[in-house]
Design an enzyme around this catalytic site. Structure first.
Site, PDB file in Angstrom:
ATOM      1  CG  ASP A  24      -1.662  -1.214   1.298  1.00 48.02           C
ATOM      2  OD1 ASP A  24      -2.089  -2.075   0.432  1.00 48.02           O
ATOM      3  OD2 ASP A  24      -2.380  -1.365   2.250  1.00 48.02           O
ATOM      4  CE  LYS A  85      -4.030  -4.335   1.038  1.00 53.57           C
ATOM      5  NZ  LYS A  85      -4.417  -3.403   2.520  1.00 53.57           N
ATOM      6  CB  CYS A 117      -1.902  -2.559   5.879  1.00 54.32           C
ATOM      7  SG  CYS A 117      -3.452  -1.570   5.594  1.00 54.32           S
TER       8      CYS A 117
END
Length: 208
Positions: A24, A85, A117
């Site tokens: 990410d 996601k 995350c």
């Protein structure tokens, strides 16, 4: 079987059974994440290393419609999978199946945020008995104190907290490796930036 258990306990990495996870590192986080430039430089270096060594790279993006795609400085065209996601963890059903397809045993994890995350990905991987190596110089959060809290949490859970350069040389293994010259050049390319990495050096001391 015993040798596999010992290798995992010691944190030994085998390039044939290792996968890189890039978590990410997206455009909208550019101005909010602590030491973002240092983070990107390490991710860029590890991505280039995966190209040299052909170690599979898996990339995720959290709600890319709102948060943008992976920053352009990091090459991901060679990634074996890029996934948008909503789940915080990278371990989506498809990623889980991809790891099995690749016969992965170890995952090298880097990205953001360290306490959300990255942490949840790490714990999910450990729960599925993967050997997890988290890059201390390759994870960050919006609030800097969260980083060490998360790294300590992951280490207590059984992950190996390591540096990017250590992982690179461990996976190369031998100066006679056909990849060594290119890897050595990559290390030299990022050597000065590594000395300025705000994630590796905090208050002039390495926090590993």
């Amino acid at each position: 079987m015993a040798s596999v258990a010992v290798a995992r306990r010691l944190g030994r990495l085998n390039p044939k059974t290792t996968v890189f996870f890039l978590c990410d590192i997206q455009e909208r986080f550019r101005t909010g994440i602590h030491a973002f430039e240092s983070l990107v430089q390490v991710a860029q270096k590890m991505s280039k290393f995966s190209q040299i060594t052909k170690i599979p790279l898996i990339v995720t993006e959290q709600y890319s419609k709102g948060l943008g795609n992976t920053v352009s400085e990091i090459p991901i065209d060679h990634a074996v999978h890029v996934e948008d996601k909503s789940k915080f963890s990278m371990l989506t059903p498809f990623v889980s199946s991809k790891l099995k397809e690749l016969k992965a045993e170890s995952v090298v994890l880097f990205g953001i945020e360290s306490h959300v995350c990255v942490l949840q990905t790490c714990l999910d991987l450990l729960a599925q008995e993967y050997d997890v190596h988290v890059l201390a110089d390759g994870v960050s959060s919006m609030n800097a104190p969260e980083i060490d809290i998360a790294l300590n949490r992951m280490a207590r859970a059984g992950a190996h907290v390591v540096s990017s350069e250590s992982v690179m040389f461990q996976l190369t293994g031998d100066s006679k490796s056909p990849d060594f010259k290119a890897v050595s050049g990559l290390v030299k390319e990022y050597q000065e930036l590594a000395r300025q990495n705000l994630l590796l050096f905090k208050n002039n001391k390495a926090q590993l």
